[in-house]
Design an enzyme around this catalytic site. Structure first.
Site, PDB file in Angstrom:
ATOM      1  N   ASP A 151       0.834  -1.203   0.000  1.00  0.00           N
ATOM      2  CA  ASP A 151       0.000   0.000   0.000  1.00  0.00           C
ATOM      3  C   ASP A 151       0.870   1.254   0.000  1.00  0.00           C
ATOM      4  OD1 ASP A 151      -2.322   1.828   0.749  1.00  0.00           O
ATOM      5  OD2 ASP A 151      -3.297  -0.126   0.783  1.00  0.00           O
ATOM      6  N   HIS A 192      -3.950   4.774   4.365  1.00  0.00           N
ATOM      7  CA  HIS A 192      -4.612   3.550   3.911  1.00  0.00           C
ATOM      8  C   HIS A 192      -3.908   2.291   4.402  1.00  0.00           C
ATOM      9  CE1 HIS A 192      -6.456   0.952   0.613  1.00  0.00           C
ATOM     10  NE2 HIS A 192      -7.494   1.603   1.097  1.00  0.00           N
ATOM     11  N   SER A 366     -11.541  -1.930   0.465  1.00  0.00           N
ATOM     12  CA  SER A 366     -10.221  -1.773   1.076  1.00  0.00           C
ATOM     13  C   SER A 366     -10.200  -2.338   2.481  1.00  0.00           C
ATOM     14  CB  SER A 366      -9.837  -0.290   1.127  1.00  0.00           C
ATOM     15  OG  SER A 366      -9.573   0.201  -0.154  1.00  0.00           O
TER      16      SER A 366
END
Length: 783
Positions: A151, A192, A366
């Site tokens: 990520d 994230h 996600s």
């Protein structure tokens, strides 16, 4: 105030317990253990004498007593009754029993983290959850398993991640250094990866935030999205330390805009392949992928080459209420589902956040993929020998469709419910761990490739292509049970988004390979794009496959299908016996080039028989079949013809005969059969024995040979005698005559005869006269 005796007793008991807890002082019960000889009758007599109750044997000569007049709990022992009973000669040992503190050695207690009770997807007694507690109760928390988040980095010093952080599972591919720490911005754009990491392995019982599903697993992160993402960047991330990292979790992909068709390029595709074939010491790296957030744009995750890959375990989302989220993409490559966010009144995901914070608002697919990665870590801890394909089998077999609302649930050919929105249902951590503990590794992956089209086909309003398929047993690409199925298509079309594509298996499972995408106006079509479906998992691939391509609009669109390659993946581990008919045969469609027979049967004229007919013998042949430009070897038990002279045989040559046909003789010396003449075809008389007959027939070739030689000698001698007589009248004259017609010579006379004897005087004169006549004739012709 008067208190009843029972109430006083209760208060005294409570006081005793309280004192015990505070002081640790012994608490005596109203029971005794005694060693008494003389048997049960003697024990009963003594109990009755002193007011005890005998509760039976503990083991031989040892008894369990109680006394009604003694309180159940007391801080002092009752010595009077004990002394009296102990004086009896049959009593060898007596002891008042003391209450001992014992606690259950449970391996699981609910985490004490402050946000744990808000993690509804881990433990929800009112609705469905991921059954994570059941896995924890079996003793699995991810210990020894390594997960890496691909990520925008991971906040390695986050207090809820630091204890589980693994630098060997981390790297900064963007800046080419070992530190995956995110780049901080005012908008916290790079949060994230840290959020995903907390879902997997946030530390338990540390008083911070919530808890990860695999809260004892090692967690790492790869910073690769915070910069230029190239094929090389993806490949380096996917291939990081593959013999240390067990699971890679990725919650990214191409644009979810409803018009993009994109996937891994050459290096990334190679990284996937190397990961599953070489990672984890050959067991295969496990890649968990979020299916995509393009639902609002009517996108299809089958146009995303990462989720559409056989090497990734594609995970979709459902809401707290079990509904399809507004962002979810439906496609046939999705394998299973976990929870995530939904509408405004539905809860979201609790996890770690950037700047050492905690959040309860992580959303989208996600959030779903890391939950799946955590559950997979629990299953892998239960059985570290699971291959990457084993894990997909476990997901298919244990996922639960109950409570998930969708209008496209179907039952496939093996009785499993499957959906384009949810795959096989909600992951069940408890069931996966339980099955993983006793799982037997599936057989090797097999691949069967069939090039369907022989010529381009016009799509028009609708196109249907049918093909019967029969993978052949015994061949390296034989498949009895399916896993992944791909339709590799090349087609041109003036408006790609108007197309809907379906693939129906021989067992009737219809997969939507591509749903219409109203934002896709591209005229590029598809160039060797692999549409993948998992909906036929464990089905038998044998039979008719049907591809349907449909123009869903009212426009007069046009295009051509130029390639349709059906690629089947699966195993042959089910055994072949169920594939054969009762007579041992397995018939093949006329379009196929092979037929196989069960062991003990032989292939003969496209059918299977128990034994070869007369005129044929059994043999094993190495036959090569050409399939899709690949030449595949196959050892086949077949019936091969005998030599034409044999009735039955043990081989195919002239000297392999066992018996002869009618009107032929068998030669015991060279095991051949000789055809008889018309004269010799008379049957032997009854008085002739079969032995004499065989002897005569076996001598016939020698007799014929001798007679032939004599005949040749006689003919040769006759010709020689005739020529000798003609040349000289007697055998002794060796002369040559010069005739008007030329020289006549006998080619059998040795050349030395010309030198042994010269010409005679009369012969010389004749020669001279002949020359004169010849000269005269030439002179006359000149005149």
């Amino acid at each position: 105030m008067d208190l009843s005796p029972s109430l006083l007793l209760m208060l005294w008991t409570l006081l005793s317990v309280l004192v015990e807890e505070i002081t640790g002082q012994k608490v005596y019960t109203n029971t005794w253990a005694a060693h008494i000889s003389g048997g049960s009758a003697e024990a009963d007599r003594l109990c009755k004498k002193y007011g005890f109750i005998n509760h039976g044997l503990i083991f031989e000569d040892h008894y369990h007593f109680s006394h009604r007049a003694v309180m159940k709990r007391s801080l002092t022992p009752k010595r009077t009754r004990q002394v009296l009973l102990k004086r009896e000669p049959q009593v060898h040992w007596l002891e008042q029993q003391v209450a001992k503190k014992r606690k259950k050695r449970d391996i699981y207690t609910d985490p004490t983290d402050p946000k744990f009770m808000q993690q509804w997807y881990l433990l929800d007694t009112n609705r469905h959850d991921l059954h994570v507690k059941e896995a924890w109760e079996q003793g699995f928390t991810g210990k020894g398993i390594v997960v890496s988040i691909l990520d925008d980095g991971i906040e390695k010093n986050h207090p809820d991640l630091q204890a589980n952080y693994d630098p060997a599972a981390s790297y900064d591919v963007n800046d080419q250094d070992p530190d995956p720490q995110p780049r901080y911005t005012q908008l916290n754009d790079n949060r994230h990866g840290t959020r995903c990491a907390g879902e997997v392995a946030a530390v338990a019982n540390n008083g911070i935030c919530g808890v990860g599903i695999a809260y004892n697993a090692n967690i790492g992160g790869v910073r690769m999205l915070d910069g230029e993402v190239t094929d090389a960047v993806e490949a380096r991330s996917l291939g990081l330390n593959p013999n240390h990292i067990h699971i890679y979790s990725a919650s990214w992909g191409p644009e979810d805009d409803g018009k993009t068709v994109d996937g891994p390029a050459k290096l990334a595709e190679e990284a996937f392949y190397r990961g599953v074939t070489q990672g984890r010491g050959g067991l295969g790296s496990i890649y968990v992928w979020a299916s995509g957030n393009g639902g609002r744009e009517h996108d299809s995750c089958n146009c995303d080459g990462y989720t559409n890959s056989i090497y990734t375990l594609s995970i979709s989302s459902t809401t707290q209420m079990g509904n399809v989220p507004w962002y979810s993409e439906a496609c046939s490559s999705t394998l299973a589902t976990t929870y995530s966010s939904g509408n405004q009144n539905e809860k979201q995901i609790v996890t770690t956040d950037l700047r050492q914070k905690c959040t309860d608002s992580h959303t989208g697919t996600s959030a779903s993929a890391p939950l799946a990665a955590g559950i997979i870590a629990l299953a892998l801890e239960a059985n570290k020998n699971l291959t990457w394909r084993d894990m997909q089998h476990l997901v298919v077999q244990t996922s639960n469709p109950a409570g998930l609302n969708a209008n496209d649930w179907i039952t496939n050919g093996v009785g499993r419910k499957v959906s384009h929105s949810y795959g096989y249902g909600l992951l069940d951590a408890g069931a996966m761990v339980a099955m993983a503990k006793t799982w037997v590794t599936v057989g090797p992956q097999r691949k069967y490739v069939i090039d369907i089209l022989s010529e381009p086909k016009d799509i028009g309003k609708a196109l249907e292509v049918r093909r019967k398929v029969e993978p052949c047993a015994g061949m390296s690409n034989y498949i009895s049970t399916l896993e992944h199925v791909q339709a590799r298509l090349s087609l041109s079309y003036n408006c790609r988004g108007d197309l809907a594509i379906y693939l129906t298996s021989p067992m009737g499972t219809r997969s939507c390979l591509l749903a219409p995408r109203p934002h896709d106006y591209s005229a590029d079509g598809f160039n060797d794009w692999s549409f993948m479906t998992t909906h036929s998992w464990d089905e038998d691939p044998a039979g008719e496959w049907v591809l349907e391509i449909e123009n869903v609009s009212n426009n007069n669109n046009y295009g051509t299908l130029t390639q349709f390659v059906l690629v089947l993946y699966g195993t042959a581990s089910e055994g072949l016996s169920r594939k054969f008919d009762g007579d041992g045969s397995r018939n093949v469609a006329s379009s196929q080039s092979c037929i196989v027979c069960e062991e003990g049967y032989f292939l003969h004229q496209k059918s299977c028989i128990k034994s070869c007919p007369q005129g044929f013998t059994s043999s094993i042949q190495n036959i090569h079949y050409t399939l899709d430009n690949n030449i595949e070897p196959l050892l086949v038990n077949v019936c091969v013809p005998c030599h034409v002279s044999c009735a039955t045989c043990k081989g195919t040559t002239i000297n392999d005969c066992l018996t002869c046909p009618a009107h032929s003789h068998y030669n015991l010396l060279d095991y051949s059969c000789t055809h008889q003449t018309q004269r010799s075809r008379e049957s032997p008389t009854l008085k002739d024995s079969s032995h004499d007959y065989v002897a005569r027939t076996s001598n016939l070739p020698f007799i014929v040979a001798i007679l032939s030689c004599l005949f040749i000698i006689v003919v040769f001698g006759s010709i020689f005698l005739f020529l000798q007589l003609r040349s000289g009248g007697v055998l002794g004259r060796k002369r040559l005559y010069m005739l008007d017609s030329g020289i006549i010579s006998y080619k059998g006379i040795p050349s030395g005869a010309w030198q042994e004897e010269g010409f005679s005087e009369s012969e010389t004169e004749e020669t001279a006269a002949h020359s004169e006549r010849t000269a005269f004739l030439k002179q006359q012709s000149t005149l």
